[in-house]
Design a protein around this motif. Structure first.
Motif, PDB file in Angstrom:
ATOM      1  N   GLU A  81       0.821  -1.208   0.000  1.00 32.17           N
ATOM      2  CA  GLU A  81       0.000   0.000   0.000  1.00 32.17           C
ATOM      3  C   GLU A  81       0.858   1.262   0.000  1.00 32.17           C
ATOM      4  O   GLU A  81       0.416   2.315  -0.463  1.00 32.17           O
ATOM      5  CB  GLU A  81      -0.934  -0.004   1.213  1.00 32.17           C
ATOM      6  CG  GLU A  81      -2.033  -1.068   1.137  1.00 32.17           C
ATOM      7  CD  GLU A  81      -2.832  -1.179   2.416  1.00 32.17           C
ATOM      8  OE1 GLU A  81      -2.430  -0.517   3.407  1.00 32.17           O
ATOM      9  OE2 GLU A  81      -3.831  -1.928   2.438  1.00 32.17           O
ATOM     10  N   GLY A  85       3.098   3.829  -7.050  1.00 33.94           N
ATOM     11  CA  GLY A  85       2.556   3.296  -8.289  1.00 33.94           C
ATOM     12  C   GLY A  85       2.147   1.832  -8.170  1.00 33.94           C
ATOM     13  O   GLY A  85       1.931   1.309  -7.072  1.00 33.94           O
ATOM     14  N   GLU A  86       2.043   1.181  -9.314  1.00 32.43           N
ATOM     15  CA  GLU A  86       1.640  -0.218  -9.359  1.00 32.43           C
ATOM     16  C   GLU A  86       2.783  -1.128  -8.891  1.00 32.43           C
ATOM     17  O   GLU A  86       3.949  -0.899  -9.249  1.00 32.43           O
ATOM     18  CB  GLU A  86       1.236  -0.613 -10.784  1.00 32.43           C
ATOM     19  CG  GLU A  86      -0.038   0.054 -11.277  1.00 32.43           C
ATOM     20  CD  GLU A  86      -1.270  -0.551 -10.625  1.00 32.43           C
ATOM     21  OE1 GLU A  86      -1.489  -1.755 -10.759  1.00 32.43           O
ATOM     22  OE2 GLU A  86      -2.008   0.199  -9.975  1.00 32.43           O
ATOM     23  N   THR A 212      -5.534  -4.581 -20.189  1.00 33.61           N
ATOM     24  CA  THR A 212      -5.057  -3.682 -19.131  1.00 33.61           C
ATOM     25  C   THR A 212      -3.534  -3.721 -19.110  1.00 33.61           C
ATOM     26  O   THR A 212      -2.935  -4.799 -19.186  1.00 33.61           O
ATOM     27  CB  THR A 212      -5.590  -4.112 -17.757  1.00 33.61           C
ATOM     28  OG1 THR A 212      -7.016  -4.079 -17.779  1.00 33.61           O
ATOM     29  CG2 THR A 212      -5.077  -3.185 -16.661  1.00 33.61           C
ATOM     30  N   ARG A 214      -0.191  -2.576 -16.850  1.00 29.76           N
ATOM     31  CA  ARG A 214       0.312  -2.095 -15.566  1.00 29.76           C
ATOM     32  C   ARG A 214       1.830  -1.994 -15.661  1.00 29.76           C
ATOM     33  O   ARG A 214       2.484  -2.922 -16.143  1.00 29.76           O
ATOM     34  CB  ARG A 214      -0.088  -3.036 -14.430  1.00 29.76           C
ATOM     35  CG  ARG A 214      -1.578  -3.034 -14.133  1.00 29.76           C
ATOM     36  CD  ARG A 214      -1.936  -3.997 -13.008  1.00 29.76           C
ATOM     37  NE  ARG A 214      -3.316  -3.849 -12.587  1.00 29.76           N
ATOM     38  CZ  ARG A 214      -4.349  -4.448 -13.181  1.00 29.76           C
ATOM     39  NH1 ARG A 214      -4.133  -5.243 -14.236  1.00 29.76           N
ATOM     40  NH2 ARG A 214      -5.573  -4.262 -12.742  1.00 29.76           N
ATOM     41  N   ASP A 216       5.485  -0.937 -13.519  1.00 27.37           N
ATOM     42  CA  ASP A 216       6.068  -0.825 -12.185  1.00 27.37           C
ATOM     43  C   ASP A 216       7.401  -0.099 -12.289  1.00 27.37           C
ATOM     44  O   ASP A 216       8.380  -0.649 -12.795  1.00 27.37           O
ATOM     45  CB  ASP A 216       6.246  -2.230 -11.600  1.00 27.37           C
ATOM     46  CG  ASP A 216       6.867  -2.232 -10.204  1.00 27.37           C
ATOM     47  OD1 ASP A 216       7.362  -1.178  -9.762  1.00 27.37           O
ATOM     48  OD2 ASP A 216       6.853  -3.300  -9.559  1.00 27.37           O
ATOM     49  N   ALA A 224       3.651   4.558 -15.504  1.00 27.70           N
ATOM     50  CA  ALA A 224       2.251   4.923 -15.272  1.00 27.70           C
ATOM     51  C   ALA A 224       1.881   4.569 -13.840  1.00 27.70           C
ATOM     52  O   ALA A 224       2.075   3.424 -13.407  1.00 27.70           O
ATOM     53  CB  ALA A 224       1.344   4.191 -16.259  1.00 27.70           C
ATOM     54  N   ARG A 225       1.357   5.533 -13.091  1.00 28.14           N
ATOM     55  CA  ARG A 225       1.017   5.297 -11.690  1.00 28.14           C
ATOM     56  C   ARG A 225      -0.256   4.465 -11.543  1.00 28.14           C
ATOM     57  O   ARG A 225      -0.479   3.850 -10.504  1.00 28.14           O
ATOM     58  CB  ARG A 225       0.828   6.636 -10.968  1.00 28.14           C
ATOM     59  CG  ARG A 225       2.108   7.469 -10.858  1.00 28.14           C
ATOM     60  CD  ARG A 225       3.094   6.833  -9.887  1.00 28.14           C
ATOM     61  NE  ARG A 225       4.271   7.668  -9.687  1.00 28.14           N
ATOM     62  CZ  ARG A 225       4.390   8.580  -8.736  1.00 28.14           C
ATOM     63  NH1 ARG A 225       3.370   8.804  -7.912  1.00 28.14           N
ATOM     64  NH2 ARG A 225       5.485   9.283  -8.607  1.00 28.14           N
ATOM     65  N   ARG A 226      -1.102   4.478 -12.576  1.00 29.49           N
ATOM     66  CA  ARG A 226      -2.359   3.731 -12.545  1.00 29.49           C
ATOM     67  C   ARG A 226      -2.446   2.812 -13.757  1.00 29.49           C
ATOM     68  O   ARG A 226      -1.760   3.041 -14.763  1.00 29.49           O
ATOM     69  CB  ARG A 226      -3.553   4.693 -12.538  1.00 29.49           C
ATOM     70  CG  ARG A 226      -3.596   5.616 -11.329  1.00 29.49           C
ATOM     71  CD  ARG A 226      -4.780   6.566 -11.415  1.00 29.49           C
ATOM     72  NE  ARG A 226      -4.810   7.501 -10.299  1.00 29.49           N
ATOM     73  CZ  ARG A 226      -5.316   7.226  -9.101  1.00 29.49           C
ATOM     74  NH1 ARG A 226      -5.855   6.042  -8.883  1.00 29.49           N
ATOM     75  NH2 ARG A 226      -5.294   8.132  -8.136  1.00 29.49           N
ATOM     76  N   PRO A 227      -3.288   1.798 -13.690  1.00 29.46           N
ATOM     77  CA  PRO A 227      -3.438   0.912 -14.847  1.00 29.46           C
ATOM     78  C   PRO A 227      -3.911   1.682 -16.083  1.00 29.46           C
ATOM     79  O   PRO A 227      -4.701   2.618 -15.980  1.00 29.46           O
ATOM     80  CB  PRO A 227      -4.506  -0.087 -14.381  1.00 29.46           C
ATOM     81  CG  PRO A 227      -4.431  -0.064 -12.887  1.00 29.46           C
ATOM     82  CD  PRO A 227      -4.093   1.348 -12.533  1.00 29.46           C
ATOM     83  N   VAL A 228      -3.415   1.289 -17.243  1.00 32.71           N
ATOM     84  CA  VAL A 228      -3.849   1.848 -18.525  1.00 32.71           C
ATOM     85  C   VAL A 228      -4.892   0.883 -19.083  1.00 32.71           C
ATOM     86  O   VAL A 228      -4.612  -0.316 -19.240  1.00 32.71           O
ATOM     87  CB  VAL A 228      -2.664   2.002 -19.495  1.00 32.71           C
ATOM     88  CG1 VAL A 228      -3.132   2.578 -20.829  1.00 32.71           C
ATOM     89  CG2 VAL A 228      -1.580   2.883 -18.872  1.00 32.71           C
TER      90      VAL A 228
END
Length: 318
Positions: A81, A85-86, A212, A214, A216, A224-228
């Motif tokens: 947590e 990012g991912e 999707t 992801r 890291d 990318a901090r969030r999934p595309v």
């Protein structure tokens, strides 16, 4: 036992197998190495009489390493947590754990072990409870009986069997073993060509509508901090990465059996500096998931010939 291992103490011959086990349980080599180190420290903290009383050294080391991993997994969710990012498992070369005297000689067994370190399976295992993950790895990958696993997870053999069954169901429901090898490799080749050429249309044709991506970077490099999500967004993201790195080339990783597993991205203008590893999940001929690992701390087995660390000895230091 061969000549190369004849003079190595039995306890130290287990190092590679323990690292293989801990990696599958924890998802990164750094955590696996720490778990194996702790296992050996506990061994050498015992008196000589206590060590001599251990009838099955391999079994003792396996139980202790598994318990250490169980403790690490219990705190892993909180640490994930706080991750920037991912978070993705650390990809390793397909044959990393297939060397040494304990490596399987049957090609079918080698393929099974290779699949057990796949990114797709490790991603699914992240959703398992710690006990499920330990039971699954010990039984389905390493073949330990439920009676022995029960002593590790602190459950009855019947309850342990249910843990492994629940974990297996998660794997099946998420199709974690993915497409048949030949199909997967064909799609990977086509994907590497399209991405390397910056061909958006060709990429779009290979992507499932629910695809999707992801990535890291671990807060160390840009990612990318969030999934595309979605075909168009994923295709344009990948083409954008290629355009940002002129000269980038994509090289398909090959295992000993000639199968293609991942796409290695390197920059020849910077001495073939490794930029990342791209792994695909393929279903019905289309890519449903793209995992892009660019965190340099999780690429170390691809950037140097890094030997497995030796365990501590009674006279040595950790």
């Amino acid at each position: 036992m061969d000549a190369a291992t004849a003079d190595i103490p039995e306890v130290q011959q287990e190092r590679r197998r323990l690292l293989s086990l801990a990696y599958r349980m924890l998802g990164t080599l750094a955590e696996a190495e720490d778990a194996v180190q702790e296992t050996y420290l506990r061994w050498y903290r015992m008196t000589e009489a206590e060590r001599a009383a251990v009838g099955n050294v391999q079994g003792w080391l396996t139980r202790v390493a598994s318990r250490v991993c169980l403790d690490v997994l219990a705190s892993a969710r909180h640490r994930r947590e706080r991750y920037v990012g991912e978070w993705l498992p650390e990809p390793v070369p397909a044959d990393l754990f297939l060397a040494g005297p304990s490596a399987p000689s049957d090609p079918a067994d080698r393929i099974t072990l290779d699949e057990s370190v796949s990114t797709a399976l490790l991603v699914v295992m992240e959703a398992m409870t710690p006990a499920e993950r330990v039971a699954f790895v010990l039984h389905d990958v390493f073949g330990l009986p439920f009676a022995e696993i029960a002593a590790v997870v602190g459950r009855t053999p019947a309850a342990t069997r249910q843990l492994a069954s629940s974990a297996r169901r998660r794997v099946r429901d998420h199709d974690a073993l993915g497409a048949e090898r030949r199909e997967h490799d064909a799609v990977t080749r086509a994907f590497a060509r399209a991405a390397g050429n910056g061909d958006v249309d060709a990429l779009v044709a290979l992507l499932d509508p629910s695809v999707t991506l992801r990535s890291d970077g671990g807060g160390v490099v840009s990612a990318a901090r969030r999934p595309v999500l979605g075909v168009d967004a994923v295709a344009r993201f990948l083409v954008g990465v290629v355009r940002k790195h002129p000269g980038l080339h994509l090289v398909k990783e090959r295992a000993g059996d000639g199968a293609v597993h991942r796409v290695v991205a390197a920059d020849p203008t910077a001495g073939d500096q490794l930029l990342g590893l791209l792994t695909l999940r393929v279903r019905r001929g289309l890519v449903t998931d793209v995992w892009l690992q660019v965190n340099p701390h999780k690429l170390r087995t691809w950037t140097a010939d890094r030997p497995t660390p030796a365990p501590p000895t009674p006279e040595g230091t950790p």
